[in-house]
Design a protein around this motif. Structure first.
Motif, PDB file in Angstrom:
ATOM      1  N   GLU A  27      -4.639  -1.539  17.753  1.00  0.00           N
ATOM      2  CA  GLU A  27      -4.590  -0.368  18.638  1.00  0.00           C
ATOM      3  C   GLU A  27      -5.702   0.631  18.310  1.00  0.00           C
ATOM      4  OE1 GLU A  27      -0.732   1.326  18.174  1.00  0.00           O
ATOM      5  OE2 GLU A  27       0.306  -0.349  19.127  1.00  0.00           O
ATOM      6  N   GLY A  28      -6.517   0.288  17.319  1.00  0.00           N
ATOM      7  CA  GLY A  28      -7.626   1.160  16.972  1.00  0.00           C
ATOM      8  C   GLY A  28      -7.280   2.244  15.971  1.00  0.00           C
ATOM      9  N   ARG A  29      -6.070   2.181  15.416  1.00  0.00           N
ATOM     10  CA  ARG A  29      -5.656   3.204  14.454  1.00  0.00           C
ATOM     11  C   ARG A  29      -6.336   2.988  13.103  1.00  0.00           C
ATOM     12  NH1 ARG A  29      -0.623   5.109  15.080  1.00  0.00           N
ATOM     13  NH2 ARG A  29      -1.116   6.189  13.161  1.00  0.00           N
ATOM     14  N   GLN A  30      -6.574   4.087  12.383  1.00  0.00           N
ATOM     15  CA  GLN A  30      -7.235   4.005  11.075  1.00  0.00           C
ATOM     16  C   GLN A  30      -6.255   4.153   9.920  1.00  0.00           C
ATOM     17  OE1 GLN A  30     -10.605   3.451  10.967  1.00  0.00           O
ATOM     18  NE2 GLN A  30     -10.647   3.443  13.213  1.00  0.00           N
ATOM     19  N   VAL A  31      -5.329   5.109  10.067  1.00  0.00           N
ATOM     20  CA  VAL A  31      -4.381   5.361   8.969  1.00  0.00           C
ATOM     21  C   VAL A  31      -2.944   5.376   9.492  1.00  0.00           C
ATOM     22  CG1 VAL A  31      -6.005   6.702   7.575  1.00  0.00           C
ATOM     23  CG2 VAL A  31      -4.568   7.869   9.257  1.00  0.00           C
ATOM     24  N   THR A  32      -2.032   5.145   8.563  1.00  0.00           N
ATOM     25  CA  THR A  32      -0.615   5.230   8.913  1.00  0.00           C
ATOM     26  C   THR A  32       0.136   5.779   7.704  1.00  0.00           C
ATOM     27  OG1 THR A  32       1.287   4.019   9.805  1.00  0.00           O
ATOM     28  CG2 THR A  32      -0.078   2.867   8.186  1.00  0.00           C
ATOM     29  N   SER A  33       1.424   5.948   7.857  1.00  0.00           N
ATOM     30  CA  SER A  33       2.233   6.468   6.757  1.00  0.00           C
ATOM     31  C   SER A  33       3.459   5.583   6.557  1.00  0.00           C
ATOM     32  CB  SER A  33       2.689   7.891   7.083  1.00  0.00           C
ATOM     33  OG  SER A  33       3.528   7.869   8.227  1.00  0.00           O
ATOM     34  N   SER A  34       4.103   5.758   5.414  1.00  0.00           N
ATOM     35  CA  SER A  34       5.331   4.987   5.174  1.00  0.00           C
ATOM     36  C   SER A  34       6.376   5.345   6.230  1.00  0.00           C
ATOM     37  CB  SER A  34       5.864   5.269   3.772  1.00  0.00           C
ATOM     38  OG  SER A  34       6.153   6.643   3.603  1.00  0.00           O
ATOM     39  N   SER A  42      13.453   2.062   5.656  1.00  0.00           N
ATOM     40  CA  SER A  42      13.261   3.452   5.229  1.00  0.00           C
ATOM     41  C   SER A  42      11.883   3.627   4.589  1.00  0.00           C
ATOM     42  CB  SER A  42      14.353   3.866   4.247  1.00  0.00           C
ATOM     43  OG  SER A  42      14.064   3.366   2.961  1.00  0.00           O
ATOM     44  N   PRO A  43      11.285   4.793   4.826  1.00  0.00           N
ATOM     45  CA  PRO A  43       9.973   5.076   4.230  1.00  0.00           C
ATOM     46  C   PRO A  43       9.992   4.926   2.711  1.00  0.00           C
ATOM     47  CG  PRO A  43      10.584   6.776   5.802  1.00  0.00           C
ATOM     48  CD  PRO A  43      11.774   5.895   5.647  1.00  0.00           C
ATOM     49  N   ALA A  44      11.081   5.358   2.096  1.00  0.00           N
ATOM     50  CA  ALA A  44      11.181   5.275   0.637  1.00  0.00           C
ATOM     51  C   ALA A  44      11.101   3.822   0.174  1.00  0.00           C
ATOM     52  CB  ALA A  44      12.483   5.914   0.169  1.00  0.00           C
ATOM     53  N   GLN A  45      11.731   2.961   0.933  1.00  0.00           N
ATOM     54  CA  GLN A  45      11.723   1.550   0.548  1.00  0.00           C
ATOM     55  C   GLN A  45      10.320   0.944   0.661  1.00  0.00           C
ATOM     56  OE1 GLN A  45      14.042  -1.752   2.716  1.00  0.00           O
ATOM     57  NE2 GLN A  45      14.974  -1.434   0.744  1.00  0.00           N
ATOM     58  N   ILE A  46       9.618   1.327   1.688  1.00  0.00           N
ATOM     59  CA  ILE A  46       8.259   0.811   1.843  1.00  0.00           C
ATOM     60  C   ILE A  46       7.382   1.271   0.680  1.00  0.00           C
ATOM     61  CG2 ILE A  46       6.178   0.978   3.284  1.00  0.00           C
ATOM     62  CD1 ILE A  46       8.045   1.027   5.718  1.00  0.00           C
ATOM     63  N   ARG A  47       7.483   2.547   0.323  1.00  0.00           N
ATOM     64  CA  ARG A  47       6.666   3.033  -0.786  1.00  0.00           C
ATOM     65  C   ARG A  47       7.059   2.338  -2.085  1.00  0.00           C
ATOM     66  NH1 ARG A  47       8.017   7.976   1.577  1.00  0.00           N
ATOM     67  NH2 ARG A  47       9.104   8.740  -0.274  1.00  0.00           N
ATOM     68  N   GLY A  82      -2.074   4.216  -1.347  1.00  0.00           N
ATOM     69  CA  GLY A  82      -2.120   5.334  -0.419  1.00  0.00           C
ATOM     70  C   GLY A  82      -2.757   6.579  -1.008  1.00  0.00           C
ATOM     71  N   LYS A  83      -2.822   7.593  -0.166  1.00  0.00           N
ATOM     72  CA  LYS A  83      -3.349   8.896  -0.587  1.00  0.00           C
ATOM     73  C   LYS A  83      -2.316   9.952  -0.235  1.00  0.00           C
ATOM     74  CE  LYS A  83      -8.423   9.284  -0.244  1.00  0.00           C
ATOM     75  NZ  LYS A  83      -8.825   8.079   0.483  1.00  0.00           N
ATOM     76  N   THR A 124      -2.091  12.012   3.162  1.00  0.00           N
ATOM     77  CA  THR A 124      -2.804  11.295   4.219  1.00  0.00           C
ATOM     78  C   THR A 124      -2.057  10.048   4.675  1.00  0.00           C
ATOM     79  OG1 THR A 124      -4.847  11.990   3.149  1.00  0.00           O
ATOM     80  CG2 THR A 124      -5.008  10.247   4.827  1.00  0.00           C
ATOM     81  N   GLY A 125      -1.645   9.257   3.705  1.00  0.00           N
ATOM     82  CA  GLY A 125      -0.982   8.010   4.030  1.00  0.00           C
ATOM     83  C   GLY A 125      -1.788   6.813   3.577  1.00  0.00           C
ATOM     84  N   TYR A 126      -1.779   5.758   4.381  1.00  0.00           N
ATOM     85  CA  TYR A 126      -2.451   4.514   4.006  1.00  0.00           C
ATOM     86  C   TYR A 126      -3.575   4.188   4.985  1.00  0.00           C
ATOM     87  CZ  TYR A 126       1.796   3.978   1.245  1.00  0.00           C
ATOM     88  OH  TYR A 126       2.827   4.187   0.375  1.00  0.00           O
ATOM     89  N   ASP A 127      -4.699   3.802   4.430  1.00  0.00           N
ATOM     90  CA  ASP A 127      -5.771   3.280   5.268  1.00  0.00           C
ATOM     91  C   ASP A 127      -5.348   1.890   5.725  1.00  0.00           C
ATOM     92  OD1 ASP A 127      -8.916   3.534   5.949  1.00  0.00           O
ATOM     93  OD2 ASP A 127      -8.427   1.470   5.395  1.00  0.00           O
ATOM     94  N   ILE A 128      -5.288   1.698   7.030  1.00  0.00           N
ATOM     95  CA  ILE A 128      -4.714   0.467   7.572  1.00  0.00           C
ATOM     96  C   ILE A 128      -5.506  -0.766   7.159  1.00  0.00           C
ATOM     97  CG2 ILE A 128      -4.315  -0.790   9.739  1.00  0.00           C
ATOM     98  CD1 ILE A 128      -3.446   1.943  10.936  1.00  0.00           C
TER      99      ILE A 128
END
Lengths: 205, 205
Positions: A27-34, A44-49, A59-60, A63-67
């Motif tokens: 989809e052209g996205r650069q970054v995402t988050s948990s 859950s976001p906690a589980q992904i992290r 991650g940063k 900011t999150g994660y560079d895809i």
DNA sequence: TAGATTGTTAATCGATTAACAATC
DNA sequence: TAGATTGTTAATCGATTAACAATC
């Protein structure tokens, strides 16, 4: 190389993370988050992290994660950076569907050999493959050094096919036959049976 | 009717128990034990007894389980005593394989309708089915009161198909498209993606 | 800086297993 | 009866979640 003791269940989620990241990348996205990944996957976001933390820090904060970067790392962890050759046994309807399936490309797998035991099918051409005699699984698969196989034969034939594959040195088998097969320690088997999935759901209807 | 709060993971194992019992029955066996079932499935005997105990007492001390009786009970619990009609969307290679698959018979399911959106496929006959236009999913599936569906379309089409199925009243979907779909609460989705299964295994190679 | 999100810790939650009385 | 196996309890084990300091 592989980290000390990552639970199976964590490893099992990594392919889902990778698949979700692939879609976001397309989809052209650069970054995402948990949080976003969790939303998309119902996890859950906690589980992904926590899952990712078994393998390193990707991650940063803020900011999150560079895809692209996280995808590369997951591919490395899962060992799907190169395409592996997979032997397919069974050239029936399902086998044909798998031969024509385009979803393997770029995901780490390529069907390289096709076997069947039916004399009418042996020698036939399906897509880019000549169907080989199942009798030759042991020699041909071993010669080629193939480690993975997909079994798409009837339940009655599955154990014999699996035995031949194991003798050929195959160490990971995706089994579409509706039967639990016996394999020696060190050989992995995953099962796909639509009936099992459907029955799980009817309980809740 | 359904017991208070049986964990999902327990429900998920019941189809495996039923499948193993079916095999034993076909071999002419009358009784089995939690130990034997566990052996065949790679599950601990204690876990099998615990799982079953959520639903009642089905065995006899000293003897084990009557295969026919336990099978009947599991079929009742899973609600697969009758054959349910299932709508299939997607008449590509995979759809054809599913149409010709004989493993649904006697397991609680019967494909009853087949849809595709490709004008070249609509109206075509595959096995006993005339391929219907996906545009008519909402009306036809709803009219027929079908609650379950199998989605075998490309990822790009899957969400739209799922949305139409949900509007038609479908409450359980087996999705072969490699994408996590959004559904309202109360609608179940199970996923089958060979790539995910293969990637799980390469980690351990 | 202010806001956002990571990686990690500790607490919670849930599932599995071991053990055994009951009993066929 | 003696042997076997269930159903169940309590203990163990493992996974998930909530919370937050760190920091981008």
């Amino acid at each position: 190389m592989s980290m000390k003791n990552v639970p199976d269940i964590v490893v099992g989620r990594l392919p889902l993370y990778l698949r979700a990241l692939s879609f976001l990348g397309e989809e052209g996205r650069q970054v995402t988050s948990s949080q976003e990944l969790g939303q998309k996957l119902g996890i859950s976001p906690a589980q992904i992290r926590k899952d990712l933390s078994h393998f390193g820090e990707f991650g940063k904060q803020g900011t999150g994660y560079d895809i692209k970067y996280l995808s590369e790392q997951l591919r490395r962890i899962l060992k799907v950076t190169e395409e592996r050759e997979v032997a397919l046994v069974g050239a029936g309807d399902l086998g044909r569907a798998l031969i024509h399936y385009e979803g393997f490309a770029g995901k780490g797998f390529r069907i390289a050999l096709v076997f069947d035991s039916n004399p009418q099918k042996i020698g036939q051409t399906i897509g880019p493959f000549e169907v080989l005699d199942s009798e030759s699984i042991e020699t041909i698969v071993a010669d080629r050094g193939i480690e993975m196989a997909i079994v798409a034969v009837p339940a009655s034939a599955a154990q014999d096919v699996v035995d031949a594959l194991v003798r050929a040195g195959v160490r990971a088998i995706l089994n579409y036959a509706p039967i639990t097969v016996k394999v020696p320690a060190g050989v992995q088997v995953q099962y796909i049976d639509p009936v099992i999935h459907l029955q799980k759901m009817t309980y809740y209807l």
